[in-house]
Design a protein around this motif. Structure first.
Motif, short mmCIF file in Angstrom:
data_model
loop_
_atom_site.label_atom_id
_atom_site.label_comp_id
_atom_site.label_asym_id
_atom_site.label_seq_id
_atom_site.Cartn_x
_atom_site.Cartn_y
_atom_site.Cartn_z
N GLU A 290 -8.98 26.69 -35.69
CA GLU A 290 -8.87 27.53 -34.49
C GLU A 290 -9.66 26.95 -33.32
O GLU A 290 -9.18 26.88 -32.18
CB GLU A 290 -9.37 28.94 -34.80
N ILE A 291 -10.89 26.52 -33.61
CA ILE A 291 -11.74 25.98 -32.55
C ILE A 291 -11.19 24.66 -32.03
O ILE A 291 -11.13 24.43 -30.80
CB ILE A 291 -13.18 25.80 -33.07
N ILE A 292 -10.79 23.78 -32.92
CA ILE A 292 -10.22 22.49 -32.50
C ILE A 292 -9.00 22.72 -31.62
O ILE A 292 -8.86 22.14 -30.54
CB ILE A 292 -9.82 21.64 -33.72
N THR A 293 -8.11 23.59 -32.08
CA THR A 293 -6.88 23.85 -31.33
C THR A 293 -7.19 24.40 -29.94
O THR A 293 -6.60 23.97 -28.93
CB THR A 293 -5.99 24.85 -32.09
N ARG A 294 -8.14 25.32 -29.87
CA ARG A 294 -8.48 25.92 -28.57
C ARG A 294 -9.13 24.91 -27.63
O ARG A 294 -8.74 24.79 -26.47
CB ARG A 294 -9.43 27.10 -28.80
N GLU A 295 -10.12 24.17 -28.12
CA GLU A 295 -10.89 23.30 -27.25
C GLU A 295 -10.11 22.05 -26.83
O GLU A 295 -10.22 21.60 -25.68
CB GLU A 295 -12.20 22.91 -27.92
N VAL A 296 -9.35 21.48 -27.74
CA VAL A 296 -8.50 20.34 -27.36
C VAL A 296 -7.45 20.79 -26.35
O VAL A 296 -7.16 20.11 -25.36
CB VAL A 296 -7.85 19.69 -28.59
N GLY A 297 -6.90 21.98 -26.60
CA GLY A 297 -5.91 22.53 -25.67
C GLY A 297 -6.47 22.72 -24.27
O GLY A 297 -5.80 22.47 -23.27
N LYS A 298 -7.72 23.16 -24.19
CA LYS A 298 -8.37 23.35 -22.88
C LYS A 298 -8.46 22.02 -22.13
O LYS A 298 -8.16 21.94 -20.93
CB LYS A 298 -9.78 23.92 -23.05
N CYS A 299 -8.89 20.99 -22.83
CA CYS A 299 -9.02 19.68 -22.18
C CYS A 299 -7.66 19.12 -21.77
O CYS A 299 -7.53 18.53 -20.69
CB CYS A 299 -9.75 18.69 -23.09
N MET A 300 -6.67 19.33 -22.60
CA MET A 300 -5.34 18.86 -22.25
C MET A 300 -4.81 19.57 -21.01
O MET A 300 -4.14 18.97 -20.16
CB MET A 300 -4.38 19.05 -23.43
N ALA A 301 -5.13 20.84 -20.89
CA ALA A 301 -4.67 21.61 -19.73
C ALA A 301 -5.34 21.13 -18.44
O ALA A 301 -4.77 21.25 -17.35
CB ALA A 301 -4.96 23.10 -19.94
N MET A 302 -6.54 20.59 -18.53
CA MET A 302 -7.25 20.09 -17.36
C MET A 302 -6.87 18.65 -17.01
O MET A 302 -7.18 18.16 -15.93
CB MET A 302 -8.76 20.14 -17.61
N ALA A 303 -6.23 17.96 -17.94
CA ALA A 303 -5.96 16.53 -17.79
C ALA A 303 -4.93 16.25 -16.71
O ALA A 303 -4.01 17.05 -16.49
CB ALA A 303 -5.51 15.95 -19.13
N ASP A 304 -5.08 15.10 -16.04
CA ASP A 304 -4.02 14.61 -15.18
C ASP A 304 -3.39 13.40 -15.85
O ASP A 304 -3.63 13.14 -17.04
CB ASP A 304 -4.54 14.31 -13.76
N GLU A 305 -2.59 12.63 -15.11
CA GLU A 305 -1.83 11.53 -15.71
C GLU A 305 -2.71 10.35 -16.13
O GLU A 305 -2.22 9.43 -16.79
CB GLU A 305 -0.75 11.06 -14.75
N LYS A 306 -4.01 10.37 -15.81
CA LYS A 306 -4.90 9.27 -16.17
C LYS A 306 -6.02 9.69 -17.13
O LYS A 306 -6.79 8.85 -17.58
CB LYS A 306 -5.53 8.67 -14.91
N THR A 307 -6.09 10.96 -17.45
CA THR A 307 -7.21 11.45 -18.27
C THR A 307 -7.11 10.96 -19.71
O THR A 307 -6.02 10.86 -20.28
CB THR A 307 -7.22 12.99 -18.26
N LEU A 308 -8.26 10.67 -20.31
CA LEU A 308 -8.38 10.28 -21.71
C LEU A 308 -9.17 11.37 -22.42
O LEU A 308 -10.02 12.02 -21.82
CB LEU A 308 -9.12 8.94 -21.81
#
Length: 333
Positions: A290-308
């Motif tokens: 649950e935590i992995i899914t939530r936190e990775v999802g948050k970072c993906m939502a903030m990412a642009d086309e160059k984010t790692l």
């Protein structure tokens, strides 16, 4: 699309099949191949094996030559202690008085066993996975290396009380830094990481006076040699973000306590890509599905086309394998 193609395309904002996974593994990698950390830090063959096997098992998209911050210090003459299964350390400051700085010998990276060991790691990476994974070499930033040689508390005082002596030391460090970085690029490194963690302990004024000029200098040198530059400053660098953007690095690692969205937005329109920024301990070591899914999802939502994407710093030694696998599975676009 292999990892090398994926990372290089992402750095240019081009379409990729997966957001690149730049997790850093050191103690975790040693444990994964069942060796004590002293072997990982002292013998490049174990370091290379551990990194490659972790990339294959957990979808990490780079191999790195990191192990500890004491390689350049060793070349200056610091005595490094290697615990059987822990990170190397130095318990005696090499520079007790700035009078010795003028006499510090700047060795060729091929004359010091610890610098040479990292060069050999990159050569082996080039042979084994060159063109498949980006190869990340590493140098210590001038501020971080000065802290290794002088002591953190002492250096913090010296920045105010002995600025000329500090600058003289930085110039000596830069000589080693440049030669070491150049040798790694020539050995096959595609990216050079610059570890300058101590910079997170000072404010923007001192950062711009001491750390930034040397970071800019080495980043410009890396680019002239045809490689990419990655700046790694552990800790809360939020007050420094605007100045860090001016350093010109291709990648800046963003630790978990920094506003990741702010960093991504701030780097827009520059060559710099934000990389981060999940909490290594709360998310990966102690986290669950649950935590992995939530936190990775948050970072993906903030990412642009160059984010790692990656943990904000090193993946802890006892991290659950499934947590790393789950993160990677979420990165496919």
């Amino acid at each position: 699309m292999n990892s090398y193609e994926r990372v290089m395309a992402r750095l240019q904002g081009k379409e990729v099949d997966k957001i690149p996974n730049l997790n850093i593994v050191m103690a975790f990698a040693a444990k994964y191949i069942n060796i004590p950390y002293s072997h990982f830090a002292a013998d490049y063959r174990y370091l290379v094996e551990g990194n490659i096997k972790c990339c294959e098992a957990f979808g990490i998209d780079v191999v790195t030559a990191m192990s500890d911050p004491w390689r350049e210090a060793h070349s200056f003459g610091a005595k490094i202690i290697f615990p059987e299964d822990d990170i190397p350390y130095c318990n005696e400051k090499l520079i007790k008085d700035y009078a010795i700085v003028k006499d510090l010998k700047v060795k060729s990276p091929f004359e010091d066993e610890r610098l040479l060991d990292r060069i050999r790691a990159i050569e082996l990476y080039k042979k084994e996975v060159g063109g498949k994974y980006p190869i990340v070499g590493w140098v210590e930033g001038a501020l971080a290396e000065a802290a290794d040689l002088r002591g953190v508390s002492e250096l913090m005082m010296d920045l105010i009380l002995e600025p000329e002596a500090v600058t003289e030391l930085f110039e000596k460090i830069y000589e080693v830094q440049y030669a070491f970085m150049k040798a790694q690029v020539e050995a096959g490194a595609d990216i050079i990481g610059i570890g300058d963690a101590v910079a997170s302990l000072i404010g923007p004024e001192l950062y711009c006076q001491y750390a930034l000029p040397y970071e800019k200098r080495i980043i410009q040198d890396i680019h002239k040699l045809g490689a990419q530059a990655k700046l790694h400053i552990c800790g809360n660098i939020e007050p420094l973000l605007e100045d860090i953007a001016a350093a010109g690095a291709d990648i800046v690692d963003i630790d978990w306590m920094v506003n990741f969205e702010k960093a991504v937005e701030l780097f827009k329109g520059t060559r710099t890509c934000a990389c981060g920024n999940m909490d290594p301990v709360a998310v990966f070591l102690k986290g669950n599905k649950e935590i992995i899914t939530r936190e990775v999802g948050k970072c993906m939502a903030m990412a642009d086309e160059k984010t790692l994407l990656a943990a904000g710093c090193e993946i802890p030694k006892y991290t659950n394998f499934e947590n790393l696998k789950l993160m990677n599975s979420m990165l496919y676009i």
